[in-house]
Each structure stands twice: as C-alpha cells, then as structure tokens.
Motif scaffolding. Structure first.
Motif, PDB file in Angstrom:
ATOM      1  N   GLN A 109      43.907  32.921  35.794  1.00  0.00           N
ATOM      2  CA  GLN A 109      44.948  33.895  36.133  1.00  0.00           C
ATOM      3  C   GLN A 109      45.078  34.043  37.649  1.00  0.00           C
ATOM      4  OE1 GLN A 109      44.798  37.463  33.874  1.00  0.00           O
ATOM      5  NE2 GLN A 109      46.243  38.570  35.160  1.00  0.00           N
ATOM      6  N   LYS A 110      46.315  34.120  38.099  1.00  0.00           N
ATOM      7  CA  LYS A 110      46.602  34.400  39.501  1.00  0.00           C
ATOM      8  C   LYS A 110      46.449  35.894  39.765  1.00  0.00           C
ATOM      9  CE  LYS A 110      50.239  30.826  39.802  1.00  0.00           C
ATOM     10  NZ  LYS A 110      51.681  30.628  40.060  1.00  0.00           N
ATOM     11  N   PRO A 111      46.116  36.281  40.979  1.00  0.00           N
ATOM     12  CA  PRO A 111      45.710  35.417  42.085  1.00  0.00           C
ATOM     13  C   PRO A 111      44.283  34.953  41.891  1.00  0.00           C
ATOM     14  CG  PRO A 111      45.572  37.684  42.773  1.00  0.00           C
ATOM     15  CD  PRO A 111      46.117  37.715  41.371  1.00  0.00           C
ATOM     16  N   PHE A 112      43.972  33.761  42.324  1.00  0.00           N
ATOM     17  CA  PHE A 112      42.621  33.249  42.172  1.00  0.00           C
ATOM     18  C   PHE A 112      42.071  32.871  43.545  1.00  0.00           C
ATOM     19  CE2 PHE A 112      45.734  29.944  41.071  1.00  0.00           C
ATOM     20  CZ  PHE A 112      45.560  29.055  42.118  1.00  0.00           C
ATOM     21  N   HIS A 113      40.791  32.987  43.673  1.00  0.00           N
ATOM     22  CA  HIS A 113      40.089  32.567  44.884  1.00  0.00           C
ATOM     23  C   HIS A 113      39.898  31.053  44.821  1.00  0.00           C
ATOM     24  CE1 HIS A 113      36.874  32.221  47.909  1.00  0.00           C
ATOM     25  NE2 HIS A 113      37.304  33.395  48.366  1.00  0.00           N
ATOM     26  N   PRO A 114      39.931  30.383  45.943  1.00  0.00           N
ATOM     27  CA  PRO A 114      39.727  28.927  45.919  1.00  0.00           C
ATOM     28  C   PRO A 114      38.494  28.497  45.147  1.00  0.00           C
ATOM     29  CG  PRO A 114      40.488  29.595  48.086  1.00  0.00           C
ATOM     30  CD  PRO A 114      40.259  30.863  47.304  1.00  0.00           C
ATOM     31  N   GLU A 115      37.404  29.274  45.264  1.00  0.00           N
ATOM     32  CA  GLU A 115      36.181  28.901  44.558  1.00  0.00           C
ATOM     33  C   GLU A 115      36.394  28.918  43.048  1.00  0.00           C
ATOM     34  OE1 GLU A 115      33.401  27.698  45.486  1.00  0.00           O
ATOM     35  OE2 GLU A 115      33.852  27.743  47.638  1.00  0.00           O
ATOM     36  N   ASP A 116      37.212  29.896  42.541  1.00  0.00           N
ATOM     37  CA  ASP A 116      37.480  29.955  41.099  1.00  0.00           C
ATOM     38  C   ASP A 116      38.227  28.706  40.641  1.00  0.00           C
ATOM     39  OD1 ASP A 116      36.322  32.477  41.001  1.00  0.00           O
ATOM     40  OD2 ASP A 116      38.228  33.496  41.429  1.00  0.00           O
ATOM     41  N   LEU A 117      39.195  28.276  41.444  1.00  0.00           N
ATOM     42  CA  LEU A 117      39.943  27.070  41.088  1.00  0.00           C
ATOM     43  C   LEU A 117      39.024  25.849  41.105  1.00  0.00           C
ATOM     44  CD1 LEU A 117      42.646  25.702  40.466  1.00  0.00           C
ATOM     45  CD2 LEU A 117      43.023  25.516  42.933  1.00  0.00           C
ATOM     46  N   MET A 118      38.174  25.766  42.126  1.00  0.00           N
ATOM     47  CA  MET A 118      37.265  24.625  42.218  1.00  0.00           C
ATOM     48  C   MET A 118      36.320  24.572  41.017  1.00  0.00           C
ATOM     49  SD  MET A 118      36.229  24.585  46.264  1.00  0.00           S
ATOM     50  CE  MET A 118      37.442  24.267  47.547  1.00  0.00           C
ATOM     51  N   LYS A 119      35.756  25.707  40.642  1.00  0.00           N
ATOM     52  CA  LYS A 119      34.817  25.731  39.509  1.00  0.00           C
ATOM     53  C   LYS A 119      35.518  25.299  38.224  1.00  0.00           C
ATOM     54  CE  LYS A 119      31.853  29.394  41.346  1.00  0.00           C
ATOM     55  NZ  LYS A 119      31.408  30.812  41.178  1.00  0.00           N
ATOM     56  N   ALA A 120      36.745  25.790  38.010  1.00  0.00           N
ATOM     57  CA  ALA A 120      37.466  25.441  36.792  1.00  0.00           C
ATOM     58  C   ALA A 120      37.766  23.949  36.740  1.00  0.00           C
ATOM     59  CB  ALA A 120      38.766  26.248  36.710  1.00  0.00           C
ATOM     60  N   VAL A 121      38.193  23.364  37.880  1.00  0.00           N
ATOM     61  CA  VAL A 121      38.504  21.938  37.904  1.00  0.00           C
ATOM     62  C   VAL A 121      37.240  21.115  37.672  1.00  0.00           C
ATOM     63  CG1 VAL A 121      39.307  20.049  39.366  1.00  0.00           C
ATOM     64  CG2 VAL A 121      40.557  22.218  39.328  1.00  0.00           C
TER      65      VAL A 121
END
Length: 658
Positions: A640-652
């Motif tokens: 869910q937005k807004p997301f922190h860059p670290e959250d996006l990195m962990k998910a990917v």
C-alpha cells in the motif's frame, strides 16, 4: 182446573251430557294441538296417539295402540337405557314427572329430536294408572343450534389460527365475553376472574394501560372506530415484548347511548418485529448509500494523497542515500519522513472510513494481538481499570493487524471516556461465535452474514446511550465530544465493513455500552508462510506501470538500487506492449492498481496468460475490493502507498526469491 205436573228432572243424564261434551272438547284440543300427545296405560302401552304424533312420527294410532315403547322401532338406540330406566322408575312411583330431550325414529327411519314433558297418575295405593307425554318437535331448532355451534367453533378456530381474540363488552354491566380463554391468549396466570374487565387490564403492560383506556373512551365519546395498539404484560418466549392491536365498534341503543363494545384483538408481535427489521434494513440501505458517496470522496482524496506521499517519502529516502552521515540535512529529511508517515496514517483512516482499505490477506490470532496492545491501551484508559477476558483457543481471522489494533484503540478510548472520572470499569473480551441464518438484522448496527466469527467485545459501565445517539454513533459528522477528534468510530465501521464483518451495539441510558465486533473466521486455517531470507538481486529488467509520473520515477530509482534496469509505462496498454517487447528480460513487475483504462488487476490477468510465474507487486493508494477477493495466484504481493523504499525493496526481494 188442575195443572199437570212437570216431567221429572234427570240430573244424572245432564251430567253425562256435560261430561261427554267435555271429553269432546278435550279430544278436539288434543287432536288440534301442535304438541305430540301420547297416553300410556299402567303397563306403559299406548292408549292415546294424537294427530300431531301421527304427523311427526308417521305411524297412525291404529298401528301403535297397545304397544310398549320398545315393541316397534320408535326409541333411538342411543337412549335405550335412559328410557328403560325412566319407565321402570315411573312404574315404581319414583318419578312422577320428567323433562327430557331425545332422538326418536320416524316410520320412514329418519331421526327427529323431541322435547318430552311426561307426568304419571297414581291411584290411592301409589300404583301407576296412566302416564301422559307431551312432546315438541325441536329438530329445526336443534339443527339451527348445531349449525350455530359449528359456525362459532369455526370462528373460534379461525380467530385462534389468526392469533385473534374476539370480545363483547357490556358497558352497562361492565362484563365481557370472549371467544377464547383470556389467560391462554395473553399468557396470564390462572386464578383471577378475567371476565371482569378490571382484572383483564392486568394483561396490558402498565405503561400502555392509559393508551388502552383513552382509546376506548375516545371511541365511546366520538363514535369513531375503536383502534389502538399495546404491549402485553407477559413478554414473548425470547424475552421481547408481545404486541397486540384492537379494532372494534361501539354499539348504541335507539337514543344513541353506548351499550356495548364489539372488537377483535390480534397478536401483532411478528408484524411489529418484521416492521422493525424492515426499518433496520432500510436504515442500512440509507447508510450504505451515504457511506458509498462519502467513501468515493474519501477514497479518491486518500488515493491522490498517497501517490503524492509516495513521491515525497521515496525522494526523501533516496536523497538521504546521497548525503554524508554527518550532514545537517539528514535531520530535515527525518522530519519529512516522519511527517509523511503521519500523513499516511491519516490516509489509512480515510480509507478505513471509506471501506476501501481491505487489509492484508494475513491471518491473525486475535487474543495475542489484544495482549500485545494492552500497554497501548493504558494510555487512553488513564485511571480507569481495564479487565481482560480472553479466549486462547480462537480460530485465525484474515484481517489486517494494524487495522484491528486501531479498532481496539478507538473502542477502548470511547468506553473509557464514557465512564467519567474515577468510576466504573472497561472489559475487553475475545471469543468465538457462530452467527446462524435468520438472526434479525435489527440486532446489529452492521449485520454480519451467517458464519463463523471471532469477536472483539469492549464493554463499559458508563452512562450508556439513548436510541438517538446509538443510531448516529458511527456517523462521520456526528460526535458527542469536542470537535477535531478525527474519524474515530466512523473509521471503525469502515474497517469492519471492509473485512466483511459485523458490529453489534447494546446500550441504554444509565446501563453502559457493549460493542461487539465480528471478524470473519473461515473454517480453513492456513498459516502464513515465513518470509524468505533477504539476498542480492541479479541485474535484470523491472517493469513499472503507474499513471503518476513522479511515482514511476521514484519506484524506478528504488529498483535501480536493487540492480534492476527499469522499464516504465504510464498505462496498462503501454505496459503490456512493453512486456511483450522484453518478455525474456523482465524479471519482476510493479503495477499500480488504480489507473485510467486498464486497471492493475486487469493488467495482471493479461500478464499471467503469458508469464504465469512472473513476480508481480501490486501497489495502490487504497485497496480495491476486486484485488482482495480475486485469486491473484502465486508470486504476487500487495504493497500500500505510501511506502518507504525499504518496504518496496523487501517485497521485491521476497518475490524474486520465491
């Protein structure tokens, strides 16, 4: 001249003549009377049989003279014993007169009913000399009476089947008659004489007695129809009130003076409950329409803000990476990130209020979640004691832990504030409950579907709420507190609605409030898989599809730090075309859910046709219900937005290493 003497007067001859004349008169009367006249001798043989007897029974006098009652088919078999007893008693001098009603046969074999008046003449020694039976054919009257009795029985059966009581009140004697037993109809105890209307008033709820008396008096004074509704004193089997309705008419004499009231009282409890349920359903429809319109607005605003916050939060995080650790700019970036997170929380509350924040697919155990939140609840509770009654054997519920925790905080805060300083307590309870089919919707503020649920209950001993306040407690624009308190219970309702749960509120002024939230708990329980260990990602192509330019750019920058080369598209169609041109090189896709044209879930389904195993991360400012109910397949997550860059990195990282 001497006169010749008169002929001697024969007094005995005159007496005989008068006696013969009297007999003639009596015989004429006997023959002409509409009564059956039968004379019996001392041996109970017929010695007199008049014309009416012949007309009624069909036999002539010549056919029956000299016969006893049982010498021909005259006495009905159903009364044989009674007639034998009566003949024997008459002969023994025990019954000089009698009145009976019996069936008798005619010559044609038909049955007629007769009312017999018999008398016995005894001599000086008490021996029977003769008997005389006078009878009236009552067959027509009995047929009418039988038909009337059957009609009344049918009427009573119809009234009883319709749960009705017909009654007739004599206003002069103050007595009434009813078609069914008053005690049975109203469920009253046996004992009092309910034929007295004053005792019958005990059937009425004390608060409604004035309404009933006023309704009767109004009909008497004005001539209007008698109409009123009231509750019974004895409740229904489920403890709820029993409702009755009376419809009737006041009857008057020739001078217009009221004489009696004829009316029907019916049990309308089921109708009342149906009306209440229908009104509750209509209220839910109105609320749904209101929430839908407000939810569209709130969801749209939250979506746009989340896109903006994603850019701000992502840019701040990326800017931090380009600064030396001791840079004074880092403190400002920290404030930007903290402000973005607080703004994101406001957006999440707006999404919860709108019912568009569906929560994650993870399954939570409600009881440990409540225990973990206990230290946080001590803050709003202050000096108010909180008692916990928690069930440690609850099934798992598919819900977002953060949203459930927020619901708990809101409910406890409201419960504590209702207590007032230094009084009462708050109870937090967890339990499992099965909601069966057919439960009236009126019992719930938000009715759950039949099924299995885990329940979160917050109960207080505070001042409670009036029905008016209870009806508005979840409205976004209504509050009994000072303004500026946020969405509060409105967000609770949106969150529970988004989880397809239910809310039940039990409250009354001075009796405290109990709010129970129902979280669906399906029978199948699947444990959430542990996250894979983090690792490096090989440099490959990452497909990014988002209609917001700055969101695309920030997402691309984050993916570049993971070693991906981003391929950017502004809409679903362009993204699919880009995918086909680089199918072998694309190792992961980040797709926005809400876009003009093709939506994110539609793009995902298209990509799955060509690359079933492609890792896909769906992102959105709010969680569309289509996403949370669709079968997204393996190697798919939602962020869910807004997301922190670290959250996006962990998910990917999790997706590409699955």
């Amino acid at each position: 001249m001497s006169r010749s003497p008169d002929p001697p007067h024969d007094s005995s001859a005159e007496a005989e003549r008068q006696l013969a004349l009297a007999r003639q008169r009596l015989a004429a009367h006997v023959e002409n009377t509409p009564l059956i006249v039968i004379e019996w001798d001392h041996e109970s043989r017929v010695c007199g049989w008049n014309a009416q007897a012949e007309r009624v029974f069909g036999w002539s006098a010549a056919e029956v003279l000299g016969k006893r009652p049982f010498d021909w088919r005259f006495v009905h078999e159903s009364v044989t014993s009674a007639v034998e007893q009566m003949v024997g008693d008459a002969a023994a001098g025990m019954q000089p007169r009698s009145v009976t009603v019996t069936p008798n046969y005619t010559k044609a074999g038909e049955v007629v009913w007769c009312e017999w008046h018999s008398s016995i003449f005894y001599d000086g020694d008490g021996r029977m000399v003769s008997s005389l039976s006078l009878a009236l054919d009552v067959t027509p009257y009995r047929t009418t009476a039988t038909a009337l009795a059957r009609s009344q029985a049918r009427l009573r059966a119809a009234l009883d089947g319709a749960r009705m009581l017909a009654w007739d009140l004599d206003l002069l004697t103050n007595q009434w008659e009813t078609t069914v037993d008053v005690a049975d109809f109203y469920g009253l105890p046996r004992g009092p004489d309910y034929s007295d209307p004053q005792f019958a008033l005990r059937a009425i709820h004390p608060d409604d007695v004035p309404t009933v008396l006023a309704g009767r008096q109004h009909a008497i004074d004005t001539g209007a129809a008698l109409r009123y509704e009231f509750r019974g004193r004895v409740p229904a089997a489920d403890g709820g009130p029993r409702w009755f309705a009376t419809h009737g008419t006041v009857l008057r004499d020739g001078s217009g003076r009221p004489e009696r009231i004829v009316a029907v009282t019916s049990d309308i409890t089921e109708r009342k409950r149906s009306d209440e349920q229908r009104e509750a359903l209509n209220r839910q429809f109105r609320d749904a329409a209101k929430w839908e319109s407000l939810g569209v607005l709130a969801g749209g605003v939250a979506h746009d803000f989340n896109n903006i916050l994603t850019v701000v939060l992502g840019s701040a995080a990326l800017a931090r990476r380009g600064l030396p650790p001791n840079s004074s700019t880092v403190a400002y970036l920290d404030q930007i990130e903290q402000s973005c997170r607080r703004a994101a929380e406001v957006c999440r509350q707006m999404l919860a209020y709108s019912g568009r924040n569906q929560g994650g697919a993870a399954r939570i155990d409600l009881t440990p979640l409540v225990r973990e939140a206990a230290p946080l609840l001590a803050g709003p509770a202050g000096s108010a004691p909180i008692r916990y009654e928690l069930d440690d054997a609850l099934p798992l519920a598919p819900a977002d832990a953060t949203q459930v925790r927020q619901v708990l905080m809101n409910l406890v805060t409201n419960a504590v504030e209702s207590l007032g300083p230094g009084a009462g307590e708050v109870v937090v309870r967890t339990s499992a409950e099965e909601v069966p089919a057919g439960v009236p919707n009126g019992l719930f503020h938000l009715a759950p579907d039949p099924g299995r649920y885990v329940c979160l209950t917050v109960q207080d001993t505070g001042r409670g709420m009036s029905p008016e306040v209870r009806a508005k407690m979840f409205d976004p624009f209504y509050s009994t507190k000072f303004t500026g308190r946020g969405l509060g219970l409105a967000a609770v309702l949106g969150t529970v609605r988004a989880h397809r749960g239910g809310i039940r509120v039990e409250t009354a002024p001075g009796a405290g409030t109990t709010v129970t939230v129902y979280w669906p708990a399906p029978a199948e329980q699947v444990a959430a898989p542990p996250p894979p260990p983090a690792g490096a990602v090989a440099a490959n192509l990452a497909l990014v599809i988002d209609d917001e330019l700055f969101v695309r750019e920030v997402t691309a920058s984050i993916l570049e730090e993971l070693g991906f080369a981003p391929a950017l598209a502004a809409d679903g169609a362009s993204g699919i075309e880009l995918f086909h041109r680089n199918r072998e090189a694309i190792k992961v896709a980040v797709i926005d859910v809400v876009m003009p044209g093709m939506t994110g879930d539609q793009v995902l389904k298209t990509l799955r046709l060509f690359a079933p195993g492609l890792p896909v991360l769906l992102v959105s400012g709010f969680t569309d219900s289509r996403i949370m109910t669709a079968d997204l397949g393996a190697r798919t997550e939602f962020l869910q937005k807004p997301f922190h860059p670290e959250d996006l990195m962990k998910a990917v990282r999790r997706l590409v290493q699955m």
